[in-house]
Design a protein around this motif. Structure first.
Motif, PDB file in Angstrom:
ATOM      1  N   VAL A 180       6.752  -1.648   8.860  1.00  0.00           N
ATOM      2  CA  VAL A 180       7.597  -1.186   7.682  1.00  0.00           C
ATOM      3  C   VAL A 180       6.742  -0.318   6.711  1.00  0.00           C
ATOM      4  O   VAL A 180       5.441  -1.078   6.325  1.00  0.00           O
ATOM      5  N   PRO A 181       7.271   0.662   6.812  1.00  0.00           N
ATOM      6  CA  PRO A 181       6.413   1.240   5.106  1.00  0.00           C
ATOM      7  C   PRO A 181       6.848   0.805   3.563  1.00  0.00           C
ATOM      8  O   PRO A 181       8.124  -0.357   3.387  1.00  0.00           O
ATOM      9  N   ASN A 182       6.353   1.115   3.086  1.00  0.00           N
ATOM     10  CA  ASN A 182       5.872   0.570   1.210  1.00  0.00           C
ATOM     11  C   ASN A 182       6.656   1.380   0.639  1.00  0.00           C
ATOM     12  O   ASN A 182       7.425  -0.350  -0.303  1.00  0.00           O
ATOM     13  N   SER A 183       7.393   1.929   0.674  1.00  0.00           N
ATOM     14  CA  SER A 183       8.409   2.893  -0.511  1.00  0.00           C
ATOM     15  C   SER A 183      10.100   1.914  -0.287  1.00  0.00           C
ATOM     16  O   SER A 183      10.283   1.932  -0.375  1.00  0.00           O
ATOM     17  N   ILE A 184       9.139   0.785   1.281  1.00  0.00           N
ATOM     18  CA  ILE A 184      11.269   0.185   1.533  1.00  0.00           C
ATOM     19  C   ILE A 184      11.485  -0.796   0.052  1.00  0.00           C
ATOM     20  O   ILE A 184      12.077  -1.107  -0.347  1.00  0.00           O
ATOM     21  N   ALA A 185      10.226  -1.497  -0.264  1.00  0.00           N
ATOM     22  CA  ALA A 185      10.548  -2.354  -1.205  1.00  0.00           C
ATOM     23  C   ALA A 185      11.100  -2.327  -2.149  1.00  0.00           C
ATOM     24  O   ALA A 185      11.588  -3.053  -2.960  1.00  0.00           O
TER      25      ALA A 185
END
Length: 327
Positions: A5-10
């Motif tokens: 999961v990429p950090n940007s999804i947060a």
């Protein structure tokens, strides 16, 4: 099941979005493109299909060595010592290929067209046996002989050099088609061309586009699922294409340094990157690097899953950049 999961999804709102999910496909590059799009009211299927098809057709027209009238084929036929005008996309992709060739010390090489042909993976079709060493040695190949004039929009043909962008053009096609959809305001989509994927935005449910990485046949490795939210995923495997001769199987992935197919020690490589073009090309480079793949990936912070054969089974290596997505 492991989840990357990429950090940007947060920062993405994980809530349902309006619109309808459209699934379309079409032909390109000897395979097919497929797309899933969350389309708002007013966006027609025909408009979406036309945007993707136009984008990939443009890549074929510039970069296919299977099309005699492509810009790439025109360069391959150009006389020795000539500068050949080329469209901006072709120049950019060749420049990216030369940069990776420099970075990998020739493990990736965009000028292996003559070698690809000799091994039966080019437009002339399959061969029944491995080519003679003398023919391989005489084949003109080598990225150092290629010059790229980005500002002038031209490529230098030293004589007999043949571009082969099969290790990077599909990924670029995915990027171009994704950009075309975004240009229509379709920010939520998942695109695939022949196993190279790029996801933007989320599904209607608010979840990311999930991509399951294909493992080598017969492996019992733990599955890997990627949240393709602003990410691309590319996988190279030596089981997908090749030929057998004299009791040996030859992979379609060629090592430009030895002018022969890679050995069978490395079974597969998956790369996760923002750009599909980069993921595609890095997969090829890591497959060629073999025993040195992990060292290269660590040095250049490549998020990669490297699968090696070990006895009758498989072992895998997870790079630190990929591990960061798993943690």
């Amino acid at each position: 099941m492991r989840i990357a999961v990429p950090n940007s999804i947060a920062s993405a709102a994980a809530r349902p979005r309006g619109g309808r999910e459209v699934r379309l496909s079409g032909p390109t590059m000897g395979v097919s493109w497929t797309v899933r799009v969350l389309a708002p009211d007013g966006a027609s299927d025909a408009e979406i299909r036309a945007a993707v098809q136009s984008a990939v057709d443009g890549v074929v027209a510039q970069m296919s060595d299977w099309e005699p009238e492509s810009d790439l084929s025109r360069f391959n036929r150009a006389p020795a010592g000539s500068w050949v005008r080329a469209p901006a996309d072709l120049v950019d992709v060749v420049q990216a290929g030369v940069f990776l060739a420099t970075l990998s010390e020739g493990a990736f090489d965009p000028t292996i067209g003559a070698l690809t042909e000799l091994w039966g993976f080019g437009p002339a079709g399959p061969v029944a046996e491995a080519p003679e060493r003398a023919a391989l040695t005489a084949a003109c190949a080598g990225w150092r002989g290629l010059q790229v004039d980005v500002a002038g929009g031209r490529l230098y043909q030293p004589g007999g050099l043949r571009l082969d962008l099969s290790g990077i053009a599909k990924g670029f096609g995915v990027d171009r088609a994704s950009a075309a959809l975004s240009g229509l305001g379709l920010r939520d989509h998942l695109l695939e061309i022949g196993g190279e994927l790029r996801g933007e935005g989320v599904k209607g449910s608010g979840e990311p586009w999930w991509v399951d990485v294909e493992p080598p046949p017969g492996s019992a490795l733990e599955p890997l699922r990627v949240a393709a939210h602003g990410l691309s995923v590319a996988t190279s495997g030596d089981w997908r294409r090749g030929f057998e001769a004299d009791g040996r199987r030859y992979s379609h992935t060629l090592d430009p340094r030895t002018r022969a197919p890679v050995d069978a020690a490395l079974a597969a490589v998956t790369v996760i990157h923002r750009e599909c073009m980069q993921a595609d090309a890095l997969c090829t480079a890591l497959m060629v690097l073999g025993a040195d793949a992990m060292t290269f990936a660590e040095r250049h912070e490549v998020a990669a899953l490297i699968v090696r054969r070990s006895g009758k089974g498989f072992v895998e290596e997870v790079t630190p950049a990929l591990q960061a997505l798993l943690d």
